[in-house]
Design an enzyme around this catalytic site. Structure first.
Site, PDB file in Angstrom:
ATOM      1  N   ASN A  12      46.537  -9.204 -24.253  1.00  0.00           N
ATOM      2  CA  ASN A  12      47.351  -9.506 -23.073  1.00  0.00           C
ATOM      3  C   ASN A  12      48.775  -9.039 -23.387  1.00  0.00           C
ATOM      4  O   ASN A  12      49.482  -9.694 -24.137  1.00  0.00           O
ATOM      5  CB  ASN A  12      47.316 -11.021 -22.798  1.00  0.00           C
ATOM      6  CG  ASN A  12      48.298 -11.431 -21.709  1.00  0.00           C
ATOM      7  OD1 ASN A  12      48.780 -10.584 -20.943  1.00  0.00           O
ATOM      8  ND2 ASN A  12      48.597 -12.715 -21.631  1.00  0.00           N
ATOM      9  N   TRP A  13      49.134  -7.900 -22.815  1.00  0.00           N
ATOM     10  CA  TRP A  13      50.466  -7.348 -23.111  1.00  0.00           C
ATOM     11  C   TRP A  13      51.589  -8.134 -22.458  1.00  0.00           C
ATOM     12  O   TRP A  13      52.749  -7.924 -22.764  1.00  0.00           O
ATOM     13  CB  TRP A  13      50.542  -5.883 -22.639  1.00  0.00           C
ATOM     14  CG  TRP A  13      49.762  -4.915 -23.479  1.00  0.00           C
ATOM     15  CD1 TRP A  13      49.104  -5.173 -24.637  1.00  0.00           C
ATOM     16  CD2 TRP A  13      49.583  -3.508 -23.221  1.00  0.00           C
ATOM     17  NE1 TRP A  13      48.528  -4.021 -25.123  1.00  0.00           N
ATOM     18  CE2 TRP A  13      48.806  -2.999 -24.276  1.00  0.00           C
ATOM     19  CE3 TRP A  13      49.995  -2.660 -22.202  1.00  0.00           C
ATOM     20  CZ2 TRP A  13      48.430  -1.644 -24.330  1.00  0.00           C
ATOM     21  CZ3 TRP A  13      49.623  -1.316 -22.255  1.00  0.00           C
ATOM     22  CH2 TRP A  13      48.848  -0.819 -23.319  1.00  0.00           C
ATOM     23  N   GLU A  99      51.519 -19.274 -18.348  1.00  0.00           N
ATOM     24  CA  GLU A  99      52.818 -18.783 -17.871  1.00  0.00           C
ATOM     25  C   GLU A  99      52.822 -18.677 -16.352  1.00  0.00           C
ATOM     26  O   GLU A  99      53.848 -18.875 -15.705  1.00  0.00           O
ATOM     27  CB  GLU A  99      53.139 -17.432 -18.545  1.00  0.00           C
ATOM     28  CG  GLU A  99      53.503 -17.639 -20.018  1.00  0.00           C
ATOM     29  CD  GLU A  99      53.199 -16.476 -20.932  1.00  0.00           C
ATOM     30  OE1 GLU A  99      52.963 -15.353 -20.448  1.00  0.00           O
ATOM     31  OE2 GLU A  99      53.178 -16.699 -22.161  1.00  0.00           O
ATOM     32  N   GLY A 235      48.056 -12.322 -27.404  1.00  0.00           N
ATOM     33  CA  GLY A 235      49.313 -11.888 -26.808  1.00  0.00           C
ATOM     34  C   GLY A 235      50.079 -10.999 -27.774  1.00  0.00           C
ATOM     35  O   GLY A 235      49.851  -9.792 -27.854  1.00  0.00           O
ATOM     36  N   GLY A 236      50.993 -11.590 -28.533  1.00  0.00           N
ATOM     37  CA  GLY A 236      51.889 -10.839 -29.415  1.00  0.00           C
ATOM     38  C   GLY A 236      51.177  -9.807 -30.293  1.00  0.00           C
ATOM     39  O   GLY A 236      51.625  -8.660 -30.411  1.00  0.00           O
TER      40      GLY A 236
HETATM   41  C1  PEP Z   1      48.594 -15.304 -24.553  1.00  0.00           C
HETATM   42  O1  PEP Z   1      49.596 -14.935 -23.971  1.00  0.00           O
HETATM   43  O2  PEP Z   1      47.548 -15.421 -23.921  1.00  0.00           O
HETATM   44  C2  PEP Z   1      48.672 -15.578 -25.984  1.00  0.00           C
HETATM   45  C3  PEP Z   1      47.677 -16.157 -26.580  1.00  0.00           C
HETATM   46  O3  PEP Z   1      49.848 -15.197 -26.615  1.00  0.00           O
HETATM   47  P1  PEP Z   1      50.123 -15.215 -28.205  1.00  0.00           P
HETATM   48  O4  PEP Z   1      48.931 -14.618 -28.877  1.00  0.00           O
HETATM   49  O5  PEP Z   1      51.356 -14.403 -28.377  1.00  0.00           O
HETATM   50  O6  PEP Z   1      50.304 -16.648 -28.594  1.00  0.00           O
END
Ligand code: PEP
Length: 251
Positions: A12-13, A99, A235-236
């Site tokens: 997930n960018w 979010e 995400g990251g």
């Molecule tokens: C996400 O945004 O779905 C997520 C899990 O982000 P991160 O891996 O950065 O915690």
């Protein structure tokens, strides 16, 4: 019957990327993903769907979007329909990311309607649920994720439910570097599967339930080794090809 659930890793960018950066990132990912790996998908910002669709065509990496309208068409300025996502080669779409639930006030019912719209167009919704730290500390985790999941269970039938991917994302673990321990995540994943089983045992056994929240190369193997964790929403770490590929490798 025992189901073998194929693992799925979804990036997930969020609101990151540029034409140049996407190209370099996807080149790295495409070069590293093998056809017999687990399922792999990347959910990208709307403006880059055309670029990423072109780059991912014929590769083992599927394309997804990060949100979808609950409506089919019409006067909904700024929204993007499920049919439009299909035209750009999307297979997946994230719905109800925390979010969006918090910054855009998306209710459980709205998220369930988005999932239904995605299913109606042939997309696989990645249906996110998860509690805040406050809710966890108050012992409400199960209550919250059941409430979020129930909105979906009430909105779709068993056949449609079988096409949904669920993602458990504790809000306090998203982008914070804090990860649920494998045992904490497993406990919620098992509860979610049991909740689905109350509606349909077969669908529950086959349901793909992803974990999301600071999954990284150094914690992925342990999380993905838990019996009810069928993959990750990343995400990251999806913004760096070596990190993303290491998680795919762990899966
Ligand atoms: C996400 O945004 O779905 C997520 C899990 O982000 P991160 O891996 O950065 O915690």
């Amino acid at each position: 019957m025992v189901f073998m659930r194929r693992k799925l890793i979804v990036g997930n960018w969020k609101m990151n990327g540029s034409l140049g950066a996407n190209s370099a990132l996807l080149d790295g990912i495409i070069a590293g993903v093998r056809r017999n790996d687990c399922g792999v998908a990347m959910c990208v910002p709307f403006p880059y769907l055309a670029q990423c669709s072109e780059m991912l065509r014929g590769t083992p990496v599927a394309l997804g979007a990060q949100d979808v309208s609950a409506h089919q068409s019409g006067a909904f300025t700024g929204e993007v329909s499920a049919e439009m996502l299909c035209e750009f080669g999307c297979t997946y779409v994230i719905v109800g990311h925390s979010e969006r639930r918090s910054y855009h006030a998306e209710s459980d019912e709205m998220v369930a309607r988005k999932a239904a719209a995605a299913l109606g167009a042939g997309l696989t919704p990645i249906f996110c649920v998860g509690e805040t730290l406050e809710q966890r500390d108050a012992g409400q985790t199960e209550h919250i994720v059941y409430r979020q999941l129930d909105a979906l269970l009430d909105a779709v039938d068993g056949r449609e439910l079988a096409r949904v991917v669920v993602a458990y994302e504790p809000v306090w673990a998203i982008g914070t570097g804090k990860t649920a321990t494998p045992d904490m995540a497993q406990e919620v994943h098992q509860s979610l599967r049991e909740r689905i089983a109350r509606r349909n045992v077969t669908v529950a056994e086959a349901a793909i339930i992803l974990y999301g929240g600071s999954m990284k190369p150094d914690n992925a193997r342990e999380l993905l080794g838990m019996p009810d964790i069928d993959g990750g929403l990343i995400g990251g770490a999806s913004l760096k090809s070596p990190d993303f590929l290491a998680i795919v490798d762990a899966a």
